[in-house]
Scaffold this active site. Structure first.
Site, PDB file in Angstrom:
ATOM      1  N   LYS A  59       0.235   0.263  14.969  1.00 54.55           N
ATOM      2  CA  LYS A  59       1.599   0.191  15.471  1.00 54.55           C
ATOM      3  C   LYS A  59       1.891  -0.970  16.434  1.00 54.55           C
ATOM      4  O   LYS A  59       3.051  -1.216  16.780  1.00 54.55           O
ATOM      5  CB  LYS A  59       1.969   1.517  16.193  1.00 54.55           C
ATOM      6  CG  LYS A  59       2.107   2.687  15.255  1.00 54.55           C
ATOM      7  CD  LYS A  59       3.399   2.600  14.453  1.00 54.55           C
ATOM      8  CE  LYS A  59       3.428   3.514  13.269  1.00 54.55           C
ATOM      9  NZ  LYS A  59       3.376   2.844  11.961  1.00 54.55           N
ATOM     10  N   PRO A 114      -5.210   0.847  18.393  1.00 56.18           N
ATOM     11  CA  PRO A 114      -4.882   0.321  17.064  1.00 56.18           C
ATOM     12  C   PRO A 114      -4.902   1.350  15.929  1.00 56.18           C
ATOM     13  O   PRO A 114      -4.528   1.024  14.809  1.00 56.18           O
ATOM     14  CB  PRO A 114      -5.945  -0.765  16.837  1.00 56.18           C
ATOM     15  CG  PRO A 114      -7.035  -0.467  17.798  1.00 56.18           C
ATOM     16  CD  PRO A 114      -6.436   0.246  18.949  1.00 56.18           C
ATOM     17  N   TYR A 139      -9.588   5.608   6.810  1.00 55.52           N
ATOM     18  CA  TYR A 139      -9.777   5.997   8.212  1.00 55.52           C
ATOM     19  C   TYR A 139     -10.787   7.135   8.211  1.00 55.52           C
ATOM     20  O   TYR A 139     -10.528   8.183   7.601  1.00 55.52           O
ATOM     21  CB  TYR A 139      -8.474   6.500   8.814  1.00 55.52           C
ATOM     22  CG  TYR A 139      -7.427   5.427   9.078  1.00 55.52           C
ATOM     23  CD1 TYR A 139      -7.358   4.796  10.309  1.00 55.52           C
ATOM     24  CD2 TYR A 139      -6.495   5.074   8.112  1.00 55.52           C
ATOM     25  CE1 TYR A 139      -6.383   3.833  10.577  1.00 55.52           C
ATOM     26  CE2 TYR A 139      -5.526   4.112   8.364  1.00 55.52           C
ATOM     27  CZ  TYR A 139      -5.473   3.494   9.598  1.00 55.52           C
ATOM     28  OH  TYR A 139      -4.517   2.547   9.865  1.00 55.52           O
ATOM     29  N   HIS A 199       0.851  -1.196   0.000  1.00 55.90           N
ATOM     30  CA  HIS A 199       0.000   0.000   0.000  1.00 55.90           C
ATOM     31  C   HIS A 199       0.885   1.244   0.000  1.00 55.90           C
ATOM     32  O   HIS A 199       1.644   1.460   0.932  1.00 55.90           O
ATOM     33  CB  HIS A 199      -0.928   0.004   1.224  1.00 55.90           C
ATOM     34  CG  HIS A 199      -2.108  -0.903   1.051  1.00 55.90           C
ATOM     35  ND1 HIS A 199      -3.314  -0.675   1.658  1.00 55.90           N
ATOM     36  CD2 HIS A 199      -2.276  -2.023   0.320  1.00 55.90           C
ATOM     37  CE1 HIS A 199      -4.172  -1.629   1.302  1.00 55.90           C
ATOM     38  NE2 HIS A 199      -3.550  -2.458   0.499  1.00 55.90           N
ATOM     39  N   TYR A 256       3.582   6.679   9.811  1.00 55.05           N
ATOM     40  CA  TYR A 256       2.732   5.528   9.473  1.00 55.05           C
ATOM     41  C   TYR A 256       3.544   4.394   8.858  1.00 55.05           C
ATOM     42  O   TYR A 256       3.340   3.222   9.187  1.00 55.05           O
ATOM     43  CB  TYR A 256       1.592   5.957   8.525  1.00 55.05           C
ATOM     44  CG  TYR A 256       0.492   4.916   8.445  1.00 55.05           C
ATOM     45  CD1 TYR A 256      -0.600   4.957   9.311  1.00 55.05           C
ATOM     46  CD2 TYR A 256       0.560   3.870   7.533  1.00 55.05           C
ATOM     47  CE1 TYR A 256      -1.596   3.992   9.259  1.00 55.05           C
ATOM     48  CE2 TYR A 256      -0.427   2.894   7.477  1.00 55.05           C
ATOM     49  CZ  TYR A 256      -1.502   2.965   8.346  1.00 55.05           C
ATOM     50  OH  TYR A 256      -2.472   1.988   8.300  1.00 55.05           O
TER      51      TYR A 256
HETATM   52  P1  RFL Z   1       0.523 -11.376  21.903  1.00 53.97           P
HETATM   53  O1  RFL Z   1       0.121 -11.458  20.465  1.00 53.97           O
HETATM   54  O2  RFL Z   1      -0.484 -10.990  22.900  1.00 53.97           O
HETATM   55  O3  RFL Z   1       1.177 -12.772  22.288  1.00 53.97           O
HETATM   56  C1  RFL Z   1       1.506 -13.099  23.632  1.00 53.97           C
HETATM   57  C2  RFL Z   1       1.468 -14.610  23.774  1.00 53.97           C
HETATM   58  O4  RFL Z   1       1.847 -14.943  25.105  1.00 53.97           O
HETATM   59  C3  RFL Z   1       0.964 -15.953  25.610  1.00 53.97           C
HETATM   60  N1  RFL Z   1       0.951 -15.851  27.076  1.00 53.97           N
HETATM   61  C4  RFL Z   1       1.615 -16.716  27.888  1.00 53.97           C
HETATM   62  N2  RFL Z   1       2.374 -17.775  27.612  1.00 53.97           N
HETATM   63  C5  RFL Z   1       2.921 -18.450  28.665  1.00 53.97           C
HETATM   64  N3  RFL Z   1       2.687 -18.094  29.966  1.00 53.97           N
HETATM   65  C6  RFL Z   1       1.929 -17.024  30.283  1.00 53.97           C
HETATM   66  N4  RFL Z   1       1.694 -16.669  31.556  1.00 53.97           N
HETATM   67  C7  RFL Z   1       1.349 -16.289  29.217  1.00 53.97           C
HETATM   68  N5  RFL Z   1       0.554 -15.187  29.155  1.00 53.97           N
HETATM   69  C8  RFL Z   1       0.324 -14.949  27.859  1.00 53.97           C
HETATM   70  C9  RFL Z   1      -0.380 -15.630  24.967  1.00 53.97           C
HETATM   71  O5  RFL Z   1      -1.244 -16.769  24.908  1.00 53.97           O
HETATM   72  C10 RFL Z   1       0.067 -15.158  23.575  1.00 53.97           C
HETATM   73  O6  RFL Z   1       0.105 -16.213  22.630  1.00 53.97           O
HETATM   74  O7  RFL Z   1       1.748 -10.345  22.081  1.00 53.97           O
HETATM   75  P2  RFL Z   1       2.977 -10.035  21.116  1.00 53.97           P
HETATM   76  O8  RFL Z   1       3.598 -11.303  20.606  1.00 53.97           O
HETATM   77  O9  RFL Z   1       3.818  -9.050  21.824  1.00 53.97           O
HETATM   78  O10 RFL Z   1       2.307  -9.362  19.810  1.00 53.97           O
HETATM   79  C11 RFL Z   1       1.677  -8.101  19.910  1.00 53.97           C
HETATM   80  C12 RFL Z   1       0.550  -7.983  18.872  1.00 53.97           C
HETATM   81  O11 RFL Z   1      -0.274  -9.114  18.983  1.00 53.97           O
HETATM   82  C13 RFL Z   1      -0.277  -6.708  19.050  1.00 53.97           C
HETATM   83  O12 RFL Z   1       0.544  -5.602  19.337  1.00 53.97           O
HETATM   84  C14 RFL Z   1      -1.104  -6.341  17.782  1.00 53.97           C
HETATM   85  O13 RFL Z   1      -2.043  -7.343  17.490  1.00 53.97           O
HETATM   86  C15 RFL Z   1      -1.828  -5.022  17.957  1.00 53.97           C
HETATM   87  N6  RFL Z   1      -2.678  -4.678  16.804  1.00 53.97           N
HETATM   88  C16 RFL Z   1      -2.130  -4.150  15.639  1.00 53.97           C
HETATM   89  N7  RFL Z   1      -0.796  -3.998  15.521  1.00 53.97           N
HETATM   90  C17 RFL Z   1      -0.256  -3.544  14.348  1.00 53.97           C
HETATM   91  O14 RFL Z   1       0.976  -3.412  14.260  1.00 53.97           O
HETATM   92  N8  RFL Z   1      -1.035  -3.218  13.244  1.00 53.97           N
HETATM   93  C18 RFL Z   1      -2.387  -3.366  13.290  1.00 53.97           C
HETATM   94  O15 RFL Z   1      -3.027  -3.135  12.268  1.00 53.97           O
HETATM   95  C19 RFL Z   1      -2.995  -3.810  14.529  1.00 53.97           C
HETATM   96  N9  RFL Z   1      -4.319  -3.961  14.625  1.00 53.97           N
HETATM   97  C20 RFL Z   1      -4.064  -4.856  16.892  1.00 53.97           C
HETATM   98  C21 RFL Z   1      -4.864  -4.489  15.768  1.00 53.97           C
HETATM   99  C22 RFL Z   1      -4.654  -5.407  18.039  1.00 53.97           C
HETATM  100  C23 RFL Z   1      -6.018  -5.560  18.090  1.00 53.97           C
HETATM  101  N10 RFL Z   1      -6.549  -6.139  19.290  1.00 53.97           N
HETATM  102  C24 RFL Z   1      -7.596  -7.064  19.340  1.00 53.97           C
HETATM  103  C25 RFL Z   1      -5.857  -5.946  20.541  1.00 53.97           C
HETATM  104  C26 RFL Z   1      -6.225  -4.647  15.806  1.00 53.97           C
HETATM  105  C27 RFL Z   1      -6.821  -5.160  16.978  1.00 53.97           C
HETATM  106  C28 RFL Z   1      -8.321  -5.261  16.959  1.00 53.97           C
HETATM  107  C1  PHB Z   2      -6.623  -4.142  10.545  1.00 58.32           C
HETATM  108  O1  PHB Z   2      -6.641  -4.423   9.334  1.00 58.32           O
HETATM  109  O2  PHB Z   2      -6.985  -4.950  11.405  1.00 58.32           O
HETATM  110  C2  PHB Z   2      -6.156  -2.807  10.967  1.00 58.32           C
HETATM  111  C3  PHB Z   2      -5.608  -1.938  10.017  1.00 58.32           C
HETATM  112  C4  PHB Z   2      -5.175  -0.679  10.405  1.00 58.32           C
HETATM  113  C5  PHB Z   2      -5.290  -0.290  11.720  1.00 58.32           C
HETATM  114  C6  PHB Z   2      -5.816  -1.157  12.664  1.00 58.32           C
HETATM  115  C7  PHB Z   2      -6.249  -2.425  12.289  1.00 58.32           C
HETATM  116  O3  PHB Z   2      -4.890   0.961  12.067  1.00 58.32           O
END
Ligand code: RFL
Ligand code: PHB
Length: 389
Positions: A296, A292, A200, A72, A384
């Site tokens: 980031k 989100p 957005y 993108h 971004y």
């Molecule tokens: P995770 O993915 O939470 O993984 C942590 C893992 O640790 C396990 N765990 C344990 N294991 C052993 N013992 C324990 N006591 C434990 N406690 C927990 C868990 O089961 C899990 O498997 O953290 P990690 O690896 O640091 O990754 C971070 C990302 O997942 C997170 O920052 C992103 O998903 C955030 N996020 C987005 N980030 C982006 O860069 N771009 C995006 O577009 C974006 N969109 C989003 C998002 C997060 C969202 N939600 C639901 C929070 C959109 C959403 C809706």
């Molecule tokens: C997504 O595709 O889940 C998504 C994309 C951009 C964002 C947050 C989530 O800023």
């Protein structure tokens, strides 16, 4: 069991670190509380910065991302029924890659399995011991059996609700937090995305985001009260609300269909300092959370992994502790900038319950400035696509 680096958490942070270490000839064990299927069932991030793309290449897991990911070169910002574009390519010479976190995680699991990586699933009661000594270890239980991993270092990659951060004493740990008074209701649907790029949208009814995973899989979000539940929202109600919040031109061509996932995520900004205590290093969501809006979360997790990986390589391959000694301050310097950007984008695009008429005017002026100023667009594009590591 003995390893060089014990990694707590088998999400993207832990798996990426484990695979990079493997490539560098450094041994690790990953302890994951859930199953592989459970981890892969979480629908999360979709936008990858080039830094993370580069790390995937370095880890030898980029083939599918390169074949199936989408480049993108820009994004759309909508307000007042019109949209303007932030041109990443023009302002930064680079782009972002749209490729789901689920796929990133799947590719990493496949690679760890193919290269004989040690991942302990269903690890309960993971407890960190003696990180303030030269002989740290981790205890856990799987299938009713107690286990112990002795190691040189522990990487706390266990997300926001993990145990690693809590291991750092209160007297050492300082936490910074802002909780936003709304959430994001998100759906995944097997429909073509409404546009080639993300939209957005700031609207009087609240924020909306049109995103995607591929040509036939869309991801959409609308801002909602924290008291709402996904069950309260029928698919029809969701689509109607989304259409009201995006420009008419987009609403008219929106293809709707049944949702295959629907969930509500709260929005939070959070940072813990320091990110190192003795031989424990915090990475990713274990140390920080962003709302989100700026995409980031996964990307800041990736930059932590980069700094820690470089530090561990210096330690094992060059016998220097400089990299690990500077891990916390290097990682935090970049994280605070991503926190600022995510907070700014969230403030720019959402309706806040206590927003005054003056606050709304400020939001409108900020949006007009962004629409009309090349300099403002360049600043947004630079953040971004991701600040340099
Ligand atoms: P995770 O993915 O939470 O993984 C942590 C893992 O640790 C396990 N765990 C344990 N294991 C052993 N013992 C324990 N006591 C434990 N406690 C927990 C868990 O089961 C899990 O498997 O953290 P990690 O690896 O640091 O990754 C971070 C990302 O997942 C997170 O920052 C992103 O998903 C955030 N996020 C987005 N980030 C982006 O860069 N771009 C995006 O577009 C974006 N969109 C989003 C998002 C997060 C969202 N939600 C639901 C929070 C959109 C959403 C809706
Ligand atoms: C997504 O595709 O889940 C998504 C994309 C951009 C964002 C947050 C989530 O800023």
């Amino acid at each position: 069991m003995r390893t060089q680096v014990a990694i707590i958490g088998g999400g993207p942070s832990g798996l990426l670190l484990s695979q990079l270490l493997h490539k560098a000839g450094i041994d690790s064990v990953v302890l994951e509380r859930k199953t592989r299927d459970y981890v892969l069932g979480r629908i999360r991030a979709g936008v990858l910065e080039q830094g993370l793309v580069g790390l995937m290449r370095e880890a030898g897991v980029a083939d599918r991302m390169e074949a199936e990911g989408f480049i993108h070169d820009g994004t759309l910002i909508a307000a007042n029924n019109e949209a303007f574009r932030i041109d990443f390519a023009k302002h930064t010479g680079t782009h972002v890659t749209v490729y789901g976190q689920t796929e990133v995680t799947r590719d990493l699991y496949d690679a760890r399995e193919a290269t004989g990586g040690s991942i302990l699933f269903n690890a309960e009661d993971v407890t960190i011991h003696d990180v303030d000594t030269d002989h740290p270890y981790v205890t856990y239980r799987t299938d009713g059996q107690d286990g112990r991993v002795d190691c040189d270092f522990i990487a706390g990659c266990d997300g926001f609700h993990g145990v690693s951060r809590q291991t750092i004493p209160d007297t050492v740990r300082k936490e910074y937090e802002k909780v936003y008074p709304f959430g994001w209701l998100g759906i995944l649907s097997e429909t073509p995305p409404v546009d080639d790029e993300l939209i957005y949208a700031n609207s009087p009814r609240g924020f909306a985001l049109c995103s995607m995973r591929n040509a036939s899989l869309s991801r959409y979000y609308v801002q909602c009260p924290l008291t709402d539940t996904p069950e309260q929202w029928s698919d029809d109600a969701f689509w109607e609300e989304l259409k009201r919040r995006i420009p008419e031109e987009a609403a008219d061509k929106l293809v709707t269909g049944p949702s295959i996932e629907k969930s509500i995520a709260p929005l939070r900004s959070f940072v813990t300092e320091p990110m190192r205590w003795g031989r424990l290093f915090l990475c990713g969501d274990a140390a920080h959370i962003v709302p989100p809006t700026g995409a980031k979360g996964l990307n800041t997790a990736a930059s932590d992994i980069h700094y820690l990986f470089e530090g561990l390589k210096d330690y094992y391959l060059d016998k220097s502790s400089a990299g690990i000694d500077h891990y916390s301050e290097r990682a935090l310097l970049r994280i605070w900038k991503a926190e600022r950007f995510s907070w700014w984008m969230t403030t720019l695009l959402h309706r806040f319950p206590d927003q005054t008429e003056f606050d709304l005017k400020m939001q409108q002026a900020e949006l007009a400035f962004l629409r009309d100023s090349d300099t403002a667009q360049k600043a947004m594009a630079e953040n971004y696509v991701g600040l340099p590591y």
